[in-house]
Design an enzyme around this catalytic site. Structure first.
Site, PDB file in Angstrom:
ATOM      1  N   CYS A  90       8.378   2.688 -83.789  1.00 21.53           N
ATOM      2  CA  CYS A  90       7.348   3.581 -84.642  1.00 21.53           C
ATOM      3  C   CYS A  90       7.711   3.457 -86.076  1.00 21.53           C
ATOM      4  O   CYS A  90       6.751   3.858 -86.945  1.00 21.53           O
ATOM      5  CB  CYS A  90       7.145   4.872 -84.122  1.00 21.53           C
ATOM      6  SG  CYS A  90       6.926   4.802 -82.316  1.00 21.53           S
ATOM      7  N   HIS A 224       4.903  10.079 -89.258  1.00 18.15           N
ATOM      8  CA  HIS A 224       4.292   9.206 -88.078  1.00 18.15           C
ATOM      9  C   HIS A 224       3.553  10.247 -87.085  1.00 18.15           C
ATOM     10  O   HIS A 224       4.456  11.326 -86.850  1.00 18.15           O
ATOM     11  CB  HIS A 224       5.652   8.568 -87.348  1.00 18.15           C
ATOM     12  CG  HIS A 224       5.636   8.096 -86.064  1.00 18.15           C
ATOM     13  ND1 HIS A 224       4.360   7.351 -85.759  1.00 18.15           N
ATOM     14  CD2 HIS A 224       6.216   8.258 -84.980  1.00 18.15           C
ATOM     15  CE1 HIS A 224       4.369   7.101 -84.445  1.00 18.15           C
ATOM     16  NE2 HIS A 224       5.597   7.396 -83.844  1.00 18.15           N
ATOM     17  N   ASN A 254      -0.475   8.740 -80.304  1.00 14.33           N
ATOM     18  CA  ASN A 254       0.786   8.165 -81.045  1.00 14.33           C
ATOM     19  C   ASN A 254       0.490   6.452 -81.158  1.00 14.33           C
ATOM     20  O   ASN A 254       0.535   5.988 -79.989  1.00 14.33           O
ATOM     21  CB  ASN A 254       2.044   8.261 -80.316  1.00 14.33           C
ATOM     22  CG  ASN A 254       3.385   7.578 -80.994  1.00 14.33           C
ATOM     23  OD1 ASN A 254       3.095   6.818 -81.650  1.00 14.33           O
ATOM     24  ND2 ASN A 254       4.566   8.080 -80.298  1.00 14.33           N
TER      25      ASN A 254
END
Ligand code: UT7
Length: 297
Positions: A90, A224, A254
């Protein structure tokens, strides 16, 4: 929809994660989304594919083991420059920024295209409620041109490979005697949560200190989008108001490394980012890896 086949509910998912809806890939291909994002970024930047000196693609999984996704994107947009794939989970957008910045400082490039393209909904077992409710698919791209807007980047890695991982089997050889099995995404959620808050808080503090700034001097902190509670914990650590933290987790979930560039683009398009604004980007993920970047517009 999830509650129809999983022992879960909106009452559990929304307060624990902040996710209401997300995009799940169907018959379209990830490379098509990546190429679309790349073309939009090039058009916005007023740069043609022929003017690119480097393409960096951040991706965790896609259908191809080879060739690299960046080469597929290169062909799709009609570029001829070198290209490279990275898998920094990520945190991929920050690591891609770092590579682009290093190449620029070395005098090797002028224009770099970063494309983050991710389909994390294809990693968990959809019968596993602890992972399958979290993710959304998407692609985001950015074009970097000459300038000194990137004021600093801080990266860190801390190997903890049993906390968040997925394993796949490869073709057997005559010499492999042990049974091999595909293991869908496995996550120790609370460990990842704690790592995320600590790593992001540390990275941000470090990059601000390196630039003689405090969080009070920054206009926007783009984190994030993994879990709204992670975002709130970092906000509380930094003692900053909620409105410095743009979020889109509610509608995207996500989306792995695509999360930062998608959020950046949404902020830019809704007029939230103004010339002179200072932005901190911070992301974290499997590995563990994390990174933060300070950008002045
Ligand atoms: O990009 C980086 C990747 N990942 C992350 O950043 C994830 C970081 N971690 C998290 O976001 C959170 O840890 C989760 C959202 C994954 C889980 O939240 P939590 O507050 O840490 O819950 P938990 O894992 O401690 O589970 C609490 C309970 C458990 O039941 P018991 O043992 O208390 O009876 C779970 O089985 O919630 C249960 N549970 C669920 N219940 C309904 C776990 N997932 C679900 C679900 N629906 N989807």
């Amino acid at each position: 929809m999830l509650a129809e086949f999983l022992d879960t509910s909106d009452e559990w998912i929304y307060p624990r994660t902040g996710v209401k809806s997300r995009y799940v890939i169907s018959d379209e291909k990830l490379e098509e989304m990546a190429i679309e994002a790349a073309n939009k970024a090039l058009a916005d930047a007023g740069i043609t594919a022929a003017e690119l000196d480097y393409i960096i693609c951040s991706n965790v999984v896609n259908e191809y083991i080879t060739p690299q996704l960046s080469c597929i994107i290169q062909g799709g947009i009609g570029a001829t420059c070198p290209c490279i794939d990275i898998n920094c989970a990520c945190a991929g957008f920050i690591y891609a920024l770092d590579i682009a910045e290093s190449q620029y400082r070395a005098g090797r490039v002028r224009n770099v295209l970063i494309v983050c393209a991710e389909e994390p909904t294809r990693m968990p077992d959809w019968a596993d409620r602890s992972t399958s409710v979290l993710f959304g698919d998407g692609a985001g791209a950015a074009v970097l041109t000459g300038g000194d807007n990137i004021k600093g980047i801080s990266l860190s890695s801390a190997s903890a490979t049993d906390k968040l991982y997925q394993k796949r089997t490869l073709q057997p050889t005559p010499y492999i005697t042990k049974e091999e099995i595909d293991i869908p995404l496995q996550m120790k959620g609370q460990d990842v949560f704690k790592f995320a808050v600590k790593a992001s808080s540390t990275d941000i503090t470090k990059i601000l200190a390196q630039n003689n700034l405090t969080a009070n001097d920054v206009d926007h902190i783009l984190l994030h989008q993994a879990n709204i509670r992670i975002i709130h914990a970092i906000r509380d650590f930094l003692k900053q108001p909620d409105d410095k933290f743009p979020v889109n987790i509610e509608s995207h979930g996500n989306s792995s490394s695509s999360s930062c560039p998608i959020l950046l683009d949404e902020c830019r398009r809704n007029g939230r980012l103004l010339p002179g604004d200072k932005i901190v980007l911070s992301a974290f993920g499997a590995g563990f890896v994390s990174g933060a970047a300070l950008i002045e517009l």
